[in-house]
Motif scaffolding. Structure first.
Motif, PDB file in Angstrom:
ATOM      1  N   LYS A  24     103.830  14.693  17.034  1.00 45.62           N
ATOM      2  CA  LYS A  24     102.944  14.641  16.942  1.00 45.62           C
ATOM      3  C   LYS A  24     102.922  13.572  15.185  1.00 45.62           C
ATOM      4  CE  LYS A  24     106.261  18.444  15.310  1.00 45.62           C
ATOM      5  NZ  LYS A  24     107.529  18.778  14.249  1.00 45.62           N
ATOM      6  N   TYR A  45      91.824  15.798  24.735  1.00 41.66           N
ATOM      7  CA  TYR A  45      93.019  16.951  23.823  1.00 41.66           C
ATOM      8  C   TYR A  45      91.761  17.974  22.585  1.00 41.66           C
ATOM      9  CZ  TYR A  45      96.520  18.900  20.764  1.00 41.66           C
ATOM     10  OH  TYR A  45      97.176  18.996  20.057  1.00 41.66           O
ATOM     11  N   ASN A  71     109.355  14.731  20.397  1.00 41.88           N
ATOM     12  CA  ASN A  71     108.758  15.687  19.514  1.00 41.88           C
ATOM     13  C   ASN A  71     107.860  14.191  18.838  1.00 41.88           C
ATOM     14  OD1 ASN A  71     108.254  17.795  18.290  1.00 41.88           O
ATOM     15  ND2 ASN A  71     110.122  17.518  16.945  1.00 41.88           N
ATOM     16  N   MET A  73      99.597  15.952  17.994  1.00 42.01           N
ATOM     17  CA  MET A  73      99.466  17.193  18.562  1.00 42.01           C
ATOM     18  C   MET A  73     100.017  18.237  18.218  1.00 42.01           C
ATOM     19  SD  MET A  73     100.109  15.654  22.544  1.00 42.01           S
ATOM     20  CE  MET A  73      98.876  14.724  23.379  1.00 42.01           C
ATOM     21  N   ASP A  74      99.967  19.344  18.122  1.00 39.01           N
ATOM     22  CA  ASP A  74     100.527  20.986  17.328  1.00 39.01           C
ATOM     23  C   ASP A  74     101.848  20.957  18.798  1.00 39.01           C
ATOM     24  OD1 ASP A  74     100.910  23.055  16.843  1.00 39.01           O
ATOM     25  OD2 ASP A  74      99.262  23.846  17.266  1.00 39.01           O
ATOM     26  N   VAL A  75     103.049  21.104  18.220  1.00 42.75           N
ATOM     27  CA  VAL A  75     104.109  21.000  18.986  1.00 42.75           C
ATOM     28  C   VAL A  75     104.674  22.335  18.506  1.00 42.75           C
ATOM     29  CG1 VAL A  75     105.945  19.396  20.167  1.00 42.75           C
ATOM     30  CG2 VAL A  75     103.629  18.005  19.559  1.00 42.75           C
ATOM     31  N   GLN A  76     105.088  22.699  20.052  1.00 45.23           N
ATOM     32  CA  GLN A  76     106.131  23.646  19.374  1.00 45.23           C
ATOM     33  C   GLN A  76     107.188  22.552  20.380  1.00 45.23           C
ATOM     34  OE1 GLN A  76     105.554  27.395  21.279  1.00 45.23           O
ATOM     35  NE2 GLN A  76     108.205  27.694  21.649  1.00 45.23           N
ATOM     36  N   GLY A 134      93.371  20.052  20.570  1.00 42.44           N
ATOM     37  CA  GLY A 134      93.893  20.273  19.905  1.00 42.44           C
ATOM     38  C   GLY A 134      95.310  21.512  19.935  1.00 42.44           C
ATOM     39  N   GLU A 135      95.648  22.211  22.103  1.00 42.84           N
ATOM     40  CA  GLU A 135      96.381  23.055  22.171  1.00 42.84           C
ATOM     41  C   GLU A 135      97.627  23.039  21.648  1.00 42.84           C
ATOM     42  OE1 GLU A 135      92.962  21.620  25.238  1.00 42.84           O
ATOM     43  OE2 GLU A 135      94.539  20.167  24.175  1.00 42.84           O
ATOM     44  N   ARG A 136      98.255  23.957  21.781  1.00 48.29           N
ATOM     45  CA  ARG A 136     100.184  24.428  21.490  1.00 48.29           C
ATOM     46  C   ARG A 136     100.374  22.943  22.812  1.00 48.29           C
ATOM     47  NH1 ARG A 136     103.413  27.365  18.601  1.00 48.29           N
ATOM     48  NH2 ARG A 136     102.148  27.322  16.617  1.00 48.29           N
TER      49      ARG A 136
END
Length: 533
Positions: free
Chosen positions: A397, A369, A393, A401-404, A371-373
């Protein structure tokens, strides 16, 4: 005006001393009508064009099946009187019961069955497997049809009794030959009820009238959707409520008889009323799944998927959905529904051992991983799917992870999940959904286990040839012991390759007034049930 007030007004008016005839009329109507609150409105009437369970339940009133699944998950003859198997399993001939008739007055014929199978098969995994082994399906006379195979198919009866959406249902030939991608122009079946189009109010009300021409099976036990479908009500009226509190009030006030899916927060209120029963809906439940996109980082990497599998807690997901009642949640659940033939505990160490989030954060980086969104889709208009989305979610986090968290309505989410583009171009990385246990009983009905890549894989498009090979081997296994052994191997392999995330199982309660008796377990069906005199 709130529906609760409106219903209350109706009750008050019917009891008015100035209208002496109305109480007797209302009582007679009450005896003849079953009033039901479904899980949602029936927005789609054609059961082939949606996977919605509420549409499947609607269809079971109106249409009938060749074979019905009983409470032990075994197929039993329903419309079929019997069948013969010849030519070393390559020729199956089916004979219909006498007296079957569609709602338009036409008899059910062999050619109606042939056309219905052909309409359904391309849209269903079992149907596709059947057609791949089929040389011809043809009506031999008005009451018979034959399926000629190029090689034996051991799941023939399981296929013809398919219940999970899309269920195999028999239509008149004139409707079955229409484009299956378009909704049916009219709802005509041969089932125990007729759809009342005149009284339908979209978003509020669906009405079904007893079919006087329906001829139930004369023998057999009522179990699941098998056995005699004897109808004791002239009408079944589905009323969609604006909110759960209104539904609970209507049930307590005897304005409805049966609420399909009461929410857990309101169960104590219902259970405090001795006139209301709240049994489990059945021994089968619903299984949660986390669906990952295998086309794009980070879940294109098996090692990343395994870290997420090892970090998740099924208890967290199921508690968020269904509370802490131990009778309503099950953890340590693998690929197949607990209590069904293929379920086992083999290979589940990754799901059952203690969690260590800090270790998992480090493992995630080591797995690749960068750091991808991560775009997490969620359906905000479904409380249970929204709850699973919230837990996912939080988990992502905590793993760093960078979560949208892309919350939308269910329809929008369904549209977006079909997008294969990169997440930053309208695609996605992960979403949560759930499945009736009828859809999680074995490797060939389980849609999330389809791993044929962009051609035949489920959304997320996993391309996992070893899993596909085991699914094929399971289908060809000579007996149940062989299928169970392959299912165990498949589950062990899936814990390594992680086609999707098993999130546990939850069970539901239904709620109905105590003057209803002989309610069929496992599904919301409306035969056999009667009102106590």
């Amino acid at each position: 005006m709130l529906r609760r007030s409106f219903l209350g007004g109706i009750s008050a008016a019917s009891a008015s001393p100035f209208l002496p005839a109305r109480p007797a009329l209302a009582q007679a109507e009450h005896q003849r009508t079953l009033r039901f609150v479904p899980q949602a409105d029936v927005t789609v009437l054609d059961p082939l064009t949606t996977s919605a369970y509420v549409t499947r339940n609607h269809a079971l009133l109106v249409f009938d099946q060749l074979y019905g699944i009983d409470g032990d998950l075994k197929p039993q003859p329903q419309m079929v009187e019997g069948h013969t198997v010849e030519d070393d399993g390559r020729r199956w001939t089916f004979r219909l019961r006498d007296g079957l008739k569609f709602h338009d007055g036409e008899p059910v014929r062999g050619r109606d069955c042939v056309a219905s199978i052909r309409r359904w098969a391309p849209r269903d995994n079992l149907g596709q497997l059947l057609m791949a082994r089929t040389d011809a399906i043809e009506a031999t006379d008005d009451r018979s049809f034959t399926i000629r195979l190029n090689r034996p198919y051991r799941l023939m009866l399981e296929t013809l009794s398919k219940l999970g959406p899309p269920a195999l249902l028999i239509l008149p030939e004139r409707l079955a030959v229409l484009d299956p991608k378009q909704q049916l122009p009219e709802v005509v079946g041969s089932g125990p009820f007729r759809f009342n189009a005149r009284e339908r109010i979209v978003g509020a009300r669906v009405v079904y009238d007893r079919n006087p021409d329906y001829r139930p099976r004369e023998s057999g036990e009522v179990s699941g959707v098998a056995g005699p479908k004897r109808v004791h009500f002239d009408r079944v009226v589905w009323t969609t409520m604006p909110d759960p509190s209104t539904a609970a009030a209507a049930l307590k006030n005897n304005e409805v008889d049966w609420w399909e899916n009461p929410i857990n927060d309101l169960l104590p209120t219902l259970q405090s009323d001795r006139r209301i029963l709240t049994p489990l809906s059945g021994r089968l439940g619903t299984m949660g799944t986390g669906v990952m996109n295998h086309l794009h980082p980070p879940f294109d990497k098996p090692a990343v998927r395994r870290v997420l599998l090892e970090a998740l807690s099924q208890e967290d997901f199921m508690t968020a959905i269904n509370g802490t009642d131990p009778d309503l949640i099950r953890t340590g659940v693998g690929l197949f529904a607990p209590g069904t033939a293929m379920a086992s505990e083999v290979g589940l160490d990754a799901l059952t051992r203690p969690r260590d989030i800090e270790r998992s954060r480090q493992d995630l980086i080591a797995a690749g991983y960068k750091g991808e969104r991560v775009v997490l889709l969620a359906a905000g208009d479904s409380p249970r799917l929204a709850a699973m989305g919230d837990v996912m979610n939080d988990l992502l986090k905590r793993l760093g992870m960078d979560v949208q968290h892309a919350v939308s309505d269910w329809g929008t989410m369904v549209t977006r999940r079909a997008n294969k583009a990169a997440p930053d171009q309208g695609g996605w990385n992960i979403f949560c959904t759930d499945w009736s246990d009828f859809d999680m009983m074995n490797p060939v009905v389980e849609q999330v286990l389809r791993c044929g890549g962009v051609q035949t894989g489920f959304f997320g498009w996993p391309d996992l040839p070893r899993i596909e090979a085991l699914r094929g081997a399971w289908l060809e296994a000579p007996d149940e012991d062989g299928r169970k052994a392959i299912a165990r191997d498949l589950q062990t392999l899936a814990m390594q390759e992680v086609p999707y995330l098993p999130l546990g199982q939850y069970l539901s309660r239904t709620a109905y007034r105590d003057d209803l008796q002989d309610v069929v377990k496992n599904l919301s069906v409306f035969w056999n049930v009667r009102r106590a005199s």
